[in-house]
Write an enzyme that holds these catalytic residues in place. Structure first.
Site, PDB file in Angstrom:
ATOM      1  N   HIS A 120     -11.362  -1.506   0.198  1.00 34.76           N
ATOM      2  CA  HIS A 120     -11.455  -0.191  -0.445  1.00 34.76           C
ATOM      3  C   HIS A 120     -12.336  -0.177  -1.698  1.00 34.76           C
ATOM      4  O   HIS A 120     -12.188   0.687  -2.559  1.00 34.76           O
ATOM      5  CB  HIS A 120     -10.053   0.354  -0.780  1.00 34.76           C
ATOM      6  CG  HIS A 120      -9.885   1.786  -0.362  1.00 34.76           C
ATOM      7  ND1 HIS A 120      -8.694   2.461  -0.446  1.00 34.76           N
ATOM      8  CD2 HIS A 120     -10.767   2.668   0.148  1.00 34.76           C
ATOM      9  CE1 HIS A 120      -8.835   3.691  -0.007  1.00 34.76           C
ATOM     10  NE2 HIS A 120     -10.094   3.846   0.367  1.00 34.76           N
ATOM     11  N   ASP A 152       0.842  -1.198   0.000  1.00 34.22           N
ATOM     12  CA  ASP A 152       0.000   0.000   0.000  1.00 34.22           C
ATOM     13  C   ASP A 152       0.879   1.250   0.000  1.00 34.22           C
ATOM     14  O   ASP A 152       1.632   1.493   0.955  1.00 34.22           O
ATOM     15  CB  ASP A 152      -0.892  -0.016   1.242  1.00 34.22           C
ATOM     16  CG  ASP A 152      -2.138   0.839   1.096  1.00 34.22           C
ATOM     17  OD1 ASP A 152      -2.111   1.789   0.298  1.00 34.22           O
ATOM     18  OD2 ASP A 152      -3.142   0.544   1.772  1.00 34.22           O
ATOM     19  N   ASP A 163       0.018  -0.581  -5.121  1.00 37.52           N
ATOM     20  CA  ASP A 163      -1.206  -0.052  -5.728  1.00 37.52           C
ATOM     21  C   ASP A 163      -1.035   1.330  -6.356  1.00 37.52           C
ATOM     22  O   ASP A 163      -1.841   1.732  -7.187  1.00 37.52           O
ATOM     23  CB  ASP A 163      -2.345  -0.017  -4.710  1.00 37.52           C
ATOM     24  CG  ASP A 163      -2.046   0.854  -3.494  1.00 37.52           C
ATOM     25  OD1 ASP A 163      -0.869   1.273  -3.309  1.00 37.52           O
ATOM     26  OD2 ASP A 163      -2.975   1.114  -2.707  1.00 37.52           O
ATOM     27  N   ASN A 164      -0.025   2.059  -5.964  1.00 39.00           N
ATOM     28  CA  ASN A 164       0.223   3.390  -6.548  1.00 39.00           C
ATOM     29  C   ASN A 164       1.560   3.913  -6.051  1.00 39.00           C
ATOM     30  O   ASN A 164       2.293   3.205  -5.356  1.00 39.00           O
ATOM     31  CB  ASN A 164      -0.899   4.386  -6.215  1.00 39.00           C
ATOM     32  CG  ASN A 164      -1.346   4.390  -4.769  1.00 39.00           C
ATOM     33  OD1 ASN A 164      -2.485   4.057  -4.467  1.00 39.00           O
ATOM     34  ND2 ASN A 164      -0.454   4.747  -3.857  1.00 39.00           N
ATOM     35  N   CYS A 194      -5.522   4.540  -4.499  1.00 41.77           N
ATOM     36  CA  CYS A 194      -5.742   3.177  -4.014  1.00 41.77           C
ATOM     37  C   CYS A 194      -6.961   2.514  -4.636  1.00 41.77           C
ATOM     38  O   CYS A 194      -6.870   1.402  -5.173  1.00 41.77           O
ATOM     39  CB  CYS A 194      -5.922   3.194  -2.491  1.00 41.77           C
ATOM     40  SG  CYS A 194      -4.505   3.801  -1.567  1.00 41.77           S
TER      41      CYS A 194
END
Length: 419
Positions: free
Chosen positions: A141, A44, A306-307, A86
């Site tokens: 999420h 994350d 994720d990013n 996310c």
């Protein structure tokens, strides 16, 4: 040829044919190929420049030997791309569709309606229909309402939170010694007005159970519990000889970036470095469980993020050579580390700068598992199995559009030339 020789030859051929037919009938049927297990670890807010294999590691305060070794055992991508936030990245991974199609193009605010619609077909639903056991441990999420929880979207079991970890700071926001300075002696958060986020435990077909309210103390121990439950699932499915899809969206290194008490102070370089060391250790525990279960050769493992990195003080991350952080259309936001290992299938020690996008994993994993993707909707992911398996040097993707929320902000490769 005399009539006698002709007849003898015909009888000989007939005898041979009969023998071959009998052999074919009595030979044991060839067992169908065993479906591979899939273990998908999603960090994350882990930036491009954090891991040792990507130029980070000890330069970021903590070595990452387990993840670096994983990279040497498989293929490492230099041009793997995700979404800017996310939620859209997780949506793209689950559906194989750019998040703009699903309305999941930005991080939701707690209390507002959010999540994947139930007519989206997730990778978990595809695999579950083919006999896979499916589990998720960590942040979802993609829906705060119970009807949009993972166990209603193809997963057999879930432990984690529906939204995000910064909400762990809500319960302590009224304390003068909290992570944020108070305004006067109260910040104004009221649990009766905005409920705290809860940690859930859920199984398909059962009502989800609230385990605890997410606060800073619970946040510190999330990674250990996520890993413990993942390891137990892997061992259970290995004993049952059942193919499985284990999706592990780790909590680290999302803000507040706080290590488990077991790791606090371990590196001597502060909380962030301690968290990097903990994340590497937890990934190693999962890899050890795969090996100990005797299923390493038939298990495809992915480790990615994720990013791009965190931008909030004091938890800023590192995007390596790229400019920018998450929530932007810069390469530091969109390029993420990506490692894939499948012994004997995916080339070991390979490094590639070919373009791959997170939507491609939906189509690729479905193909590898022998599952057809939906035909009744646009699927943006392209099948990268030949590329991952070393059958071709080039990616099957030329480029991709880059959205920041609902704004088309940039494009890459062939698409970039057309915008």
């Amino acid at each position: 040829m005399t009539p006698h020789r002709f007849l003898t030859g015909c009888l000989g051929l007939g005898t041979m044919a009969a023998a071959l037919m009998l052999s074919a009938e009595t030979a044991p049927a060839q067992a169908p190929a065993k479906k591979p297990n899939i273990v998908f670890m999603l960090a994350d807010n882990l930036g491009y420049g954090e891991l040792g294999a990507y130029g980070g590691g000890i330069l970021r305060g903590a070595a990452t030997p387990r993840i670096d070794r994983l990279a040497s055992e498989g293929t490492r991508l230099l041009n793997f791309n995700v979404e800017a936030q996310c939620t859209p990245s997780r949506s793209a991974l689950m559906t194989g569709r750019f998040a703009i199609r699903s309305g999941t193009y930005e991080v939701p605010i707690g209390g507002a309606p959010d999540g994947l619609t139930l007519w989206e077909v997730t990778i978990a639903e595809l695999l579950s229909a083919q006999g896979y056991a499916t589990g998720i441990w960590g942040k979802w999420h993609l829906g705060s309402a119970e009807e949009r929880f993972p166990t209603n979207q193809g997963f057999d079991e879930w432990y984690g939170i529906p939204r995000t970890y910064d909400e762990a700071m809500w319960p302590s926001s009224n304390e003068t010694k909290s992570l944020w300075p108070s305004v006067g002696n109260r910040q104004g958060w009221d649990a009766k007005v905005v409920h705290p986020e809860h940690i859930y435990e859920a199984r398909k077909g059962e009502k989800p159970r609230q385990v605890a309210a997410l606060d800073v103390d619970q946040r510190r121990t999330m990674e250990a519990e996520i890993t413990r439950r993942t390891v137990e699932f892997i061992k259970r499915q290995a004993r049952a000889d059942k193919p499985f899809y284990a999706y592990i969206p780790f909590s680290l290194v999302h803000m507040p970036t706080l290590p488990n008490p077991e790791f606090a102070g371990r590196t001597g370089n502060g909380d962030w470095a301690d968290c990097l060391a903990e994340m590497d250790h937890r990934a190693g525990q999962i890899l050890d469980a795969i090996k100990e279960a005797g299923i390493e050769d038939n298990t495809l493992v992915v480790f990615t993020s994720d990013n791009g990195p965190e931008a909030t003080n004091p938890w800023q991350g590192d995007s390596g050579p790229w400019r920018g952080t998450y929530f932007t259309a810069m390469e530091g936001s969109l390029r993420a580390p990506f490692i894939i290992r499948w012994p004997g299938k995916v080339p070991a020690g390979r490094v590639s700068n070919e373009i791959v996008h997170i939507v491609d994993l939906y189509t690729t994993l479905a193909q590898i598992a022998g599952v057809d993707v939906p035909k009744d909707r646009p699927i943006d992911g392209v099948n990268q199995s030949d590329f991952f398996l070393g059958k071709q040097e080039a990616s099957s993707r030329e480029g991709f559009p880059a959205y920041v929320a609902d704004r088309l902000s940039a494009g890459s490769g062939g698409i970039g030339k057309r915008i």
